[in-house]
Design a protein around this motif. Structure first.
Motif, PDB file in Angstrom:
ATOM      1  N   THR A   1       0.741   3.248  -5.912  1.00 42.33           N
ATOM      2  CA  THR A   1       1.226   2.387  -4.825  1.00 42.33           C
ATOM      3  C   THR A   1       2.166   1.318  -5.375  1.00 42.33           C
ATOM      4  O   THR A   1       2.240   1.077  -6.590  1.00 42.33           O
ATOM      5  CB  THR A   1       0.060   1.699  -4.108  1.00 42.33           C
ATOM      6  OG1 THR A   1      -0.561   0.778  -5.030  1.00 42.33           O
ATOM      7  CG2 THR A   1      -0.951   2.724  -3.610  1.00 42.33           C
ATOM      8  N   MET A   2       2.855   0.654  -4.449  1.00 43.54           N
ATOM      9  CA  MET A   2       3.759  -0.432  -4.830  1.00 43.54           C
ATOM     10  C   MET A   2       3.006  -1.544  -5.547  1.00 43.54           C
ATOM     11  O   MET A   2       3.540  -2.179  -6.463  1.00 43.54           O
ATOM     12  CB  MET A   2       4.464  -0.988  -3.593  1.00 43.54           C
ATOM     13  CG  MET A   2       5.555  -0.111  -3.036  1.00 43.54           C
ATOM     14  SD  MET A   2       6.968   0.075  -4.167  1.00 43.54           S
ATOM     15  CE  MET A   2       6.562   1.606  -4.998  1.00 43.54           C
TER      16      MET A   2
ATOM     17  N   HIS B   1       2.875  10.341  -5.978  1.00 41.72           N
ATOM     18  CA  HIS B   1       2.238  10.553  -4.678  1.00 41.72           C
ATOM     19  C   HIS B   1       0.990   9.690  -4.495  1.00 41.72           C
ATOM     20  O   HIS B   1       0.512   9.518  -3.364  1.00 41.72           O
ATOM     21  CB  HIS B   1       1.863  12.035  -4.514  1.00 41.72           C
ATOM     22  CG  HIS B   1       3.049  12.948  -4.550  1.00 41.72           C
ATOM     23  ND1 HIS B   1       4.021  12.964  -3.582  1.00 41.72           N
ATOM     24  CD2 HIS B   1       3.437  13.881  -5.473  1.00 41.72           C
ATOM     25  CE1 HIS B   1       4.938  13.859  -3.879  1.00 41.72           C
ATOM     26  NE2 HIS B   1       4.612  14.429  -5.040  1.00 41.72           N
ATOM     27  N   THR B   2       0.469   9.165  -5.562  1.00 41.30           N
ATOM     28  CA  THR B   2      -0.746   8.353  -5.452  1.00 41.30           C
ATOM     29  C   THR B   2      -0.552   6.898  -5.877  1.00 41.30           C
ATOM     30  O   THR B   2      -1.254   6.010  -5.371  1.00 41.30           O
ATOM     31  CB  THR B   2      -1.870   8.957  -6.309  1.00 41.30           C
ATOM     32  OG1 THR B   2      -1.439   9.023  -7.681  1.00 41.30           O
ATOM     33  CG2 THR B   2      -2.235  10.357  -5.813  1.00 41.30           C
TER      34      THR B   2
ATOM     35  N   ASP C   1       0.859  -1.209  -7.615  1.00 45.90           N
ATOM     36  CA  ASP C   1       0.661  -0.787  -9.005  1.00 45.90           C
ATOM     37  C   ASP C   1       1.937  -0.909  -9.844  1.00 45.90           C
ATOM     38  O   ASP C   1       1.860  -1.180 -11.043  1.00 45.90           O
ATOM     39  CB  ASP C   1       0.181   0.673  -9.054  1.00 45.90           C
ATOM     40  CG  ASP C   1      -1.143   0.887  -8.332  1.00 45.90           C
ATOM     41  OD1 ASP C   1      -1.999  -0.021  -8.406  1.00 45.90           O
ATOM     42  OD2 ASP C   1      -1.308   1.949  -7.701  1.00 45.90           O
TER      43      ASP C   1
ATOM     44  N   GLN D   1       4.282  -8.198   2.836  1.00 47.42           N
ATOM     45  CA  GLN D   1       3.049  -8.066   3.613  1.00 47.42           C
ATOM     46  C   GLN D   1       2.973  -9.217   4.607  1.00 47.42           C
ATOM     47  O   GLN D   1       3.046 -10.386   4.219  1.00 47.42           O
ATOM     48  CB  GLN D   1       1.821  -8.083   2.699  1.00 47.42           C
ATOM     49  CG  GLN D   1       0.515  -7.788   3.432  1.00 47.42           C
ATOM     50  CD  GLN D   1      -0.635  -7.606   2.471  1.00 47.42           C
ATOM     51  OE1 GLN D   1      -0.819  -8.410   1.559  1.00 47.42           O
ATOM     52  NE2 GLN D   1      -1.421  -6.542   2.665  1.00 47.42           N
TER      53      GLN D   1
ATOM     54  N   GLU E   1       0.805  -1.217   0.000  1.00 42.20           N
ATOM     55  CA  GLU E   1       0.000   0.000   0.000  1.00 42.20           C
ATOM     56  C   GLU E   1       0.841   1.272   0.000  1.00 42.20           C
ATOM     57  O   GLU E   1       0.324   2.385  -0.190  1.00 42.20           O
ATOM     58  CB  GLU E   1      -0.937   0.008   1.219  1.00 42.20           C
ATOM     59  CG  GLU E   1      -0.255   0.315   2.549  1.00 42.20           C
ATOM     60  CD  GLU E   1       0.620  -0.836   3.068  1.00 42.20           C
ATOM     61  OE1 GLU E   1       1.406  -0.608   4.000  1.00 42.20           O
ATOM     62  OE2 GLU E   1       0.510  -1.959   2.527  1.00 42.20           O
ATOM     63  N   ALA E   2       2.174   1.140   0.187  1.00 39.81           N
ATOM     64  CA  ALA E   2       3.060   2.309   0.220  1.00 39.81           C
ATOM     65  C   ALA E   2       3.044   3.019  -1.125  1.00 39.81           C
ATOM     66  O   ALA E   2       3.012   2.388  -2.185  1.00 39.81           O
ATOM     67  CB  ALA E   2       4.480   1.887   0.575  1.00 39.81           C
ATOM     68  N   THR E   3       3.064   4.337  -1.084  1.00 38.65           N
ATOM     69  CA  THR E   3       3.100   5.093  -2.337  1.00 38.65           C
ATOM     70  C   THR E   3       4.503   5.057  -2.914  1.00 38.65           C
ATOM     71  O   THR E   3       5.486   4.744  -2.227  1.00 38.65           O
ATOM     72  CB  THR E   3       2.693   6.555  -2.102  1.00 38.65           C
ATOM     73  OG1 THR E   3       3.654   7.167  -1.233  1.00 38.65           O
ATOM     74  CG2 THR E   3       1.298   6.643  -1.504  1.00 38.65           C
TER      75      THR E   3
ATOM     76  N   GLN F   1       6.876   7.249  -1.025  1.00 40.00           N
ATOM     77  CA  GLN F   1       7.317   6.658   0.240  1.00 40.00           C
ATOM     78  C   GLN F   1       8.377   5.578  -0.009  1.00 40.00           C
ATOM     79  O   GLN F   1       9.350   5.466   0.742  1.00 40.00           O
ATOM     80  CB  GLN F   1       6.111   6.061   0.979  1.00 40.00           C
ATOM     81  CG  GLN F   1       5.139   7.095   1.507  1.00 40.00           C
ATOM     82  CD  GLN F   1       3.851   6.474   2.044  1.00 40.00           C
ATOM     83  OE1 GLN F   1       3.415   5.404   1.583  1.00 40.00           O
ATOM     84  NE2 GLN F   1       3.222   7.149   3.010  1.00 40.00           N
TER      85      GLN F   1
END
Length: 324
Positions: free
Chosen positions: A268-269, A265-266, A271, A241, A219-221, A224
């Motif tokens: 996620t990993m 910024h939007t 993706d 996870q 879920e990390a961007t 991040q």
């Protein structure tokens, strides 16, 4: 004898290389069922392989013995002259003897034939004359004959010794493959020096573990994840996870994400990461890990234990450890 300092040395070198190249090429035409016989004799040997030869053939034989010994076939060299004066006791009926002689008539070598026959020791000959005494006495004969030596006088052993060397290598490699000889087996035969360090080193010895492993969640961007990649300095991060490895994110993934115009910024990993990714296991030789990285053109490799990341290895780690 006169010396010509203006002699065309390069032309002479080209002639020599061409002649030896042609001689080696002709070896393919001389391979026959006797090569298979020779390999089977050695694989079935209950003792050791004893290599012998006189003069230049002896030098090639010494190298062959060393190559066999380092690739899983116990072998050593015996000088034929010394064999006639006591060293014959080093040869046992359970051994296999490989005798090298371009003419096949070298006296110091042929004088051993009655003794070998009396003991019942298997004999493989490597000569340039299939009709020679040595070739006819052998259980398997390997033909290394050449039409012409590279020596312009056709006297000095040149093309013939090169062919003997190549045939010996072919024999050693065929046996290596038949035995299923591995890189780790090779490493234990070469424990000394830089080669030994390179071959015996395992990924466990140099990989990053514990807190040294970059970790982000799916879920990390992207922004991040970049902070983690930068802080750990390995040019990548694992994506995990609940302790399970889901994939990796590398600079290659970053370039692809930028090319696709994603928002750092939007996105996620989940993706942008590479799911699964290339990995190796704990206990793997560092040299094997290097091959995986080179074959796949990657700069980092996860060391995976089950579903978990036990460590991370980079090309820089391999370079620093002297594996490269």
């Amino acid at each position: 004898m006169s010396t010509d300092l203006n002699f065309n040395f390069e032309q002479s070198a080209r002639r020599t290389i061409t002649l030896e190249q042609q001689a080696v090429g002709q070896l393919l035409q001389r391979l026959s069922g006797t090569f298979n016989t020779a390999c089977r004799l050695i694989l079935q040997c209950q003792g050791r392989v004893v290599v012998t030869g006189m003069g230049k053939s002896g030098h090639i034989g010494s190298k062959l013995a060393a190559t066999l010994a380092s690739t899983g076939t116990p072998a050593f060299f015996v000088h034929p002259g010394e064999a006639s004066h006591g060293d014959m006791g080093m040869i046992q009926p359970t051994d296999v003897v490989i005798a090298l002689s371009n003419s096949g008539e070298t006296g110091e070598v042929t004088s051993l034939l009655p003794l070998l026959k009396r003991m019942g020791t298997a004999l493989i000959s490597m000569t340039g004359n299939p009709a020679s005494t040595l070739a006819k006495a052998a259980d398997a004969h390997l033909d290394t004959g050449v039409e012409q030596e590279a020596c312009p006088l056709n006297l000095a052993p040149t093309s013939s010794t090169t062919c003997a060397l190549v045939m010996g290598d072919a024999l050693a490699v065929a046996l290596l493959e038949a035995r299923g000889f591995t890189a780790e087996d090779f490493a234990f035969s070469h424990p000394g020096g830089s080669l030994g360090r390179r071959l015996l080193l395992k990924v466990d010895d140099i990989m990053h573990t514990g807190a040294g492993i970059p970790v982000v969640g799916p879920e990390a961007t992207l922004s991040q994840a970049l902070l983690v990649v930068t802080s750990k300095g390995l040019g990548m991060t694992t994506v995990q996870q609940d302790g399970q490895l889901l994939g990796i994110f590398t600079d290659g993934d970053l370039r692809r994400a930028i090319d696709q115009g994603v928002d750092i910024h939007t996105a996620t990993m989940a993706d942008v990461m590479t799911r699964g990714g290339k990995a190796t296991r704990p206990g793997t030789l560092a040299a094997e890990a290097l091959k995986i990285m080179e074959d796949n053109k990657i700069n980092a490799l996860v060391v995976k234990d089950g579903d978990q990341a036990a460590g991370v290895l980079t090309m820089h780690d391999l370079l620093r450890a002297g594996v490269l």
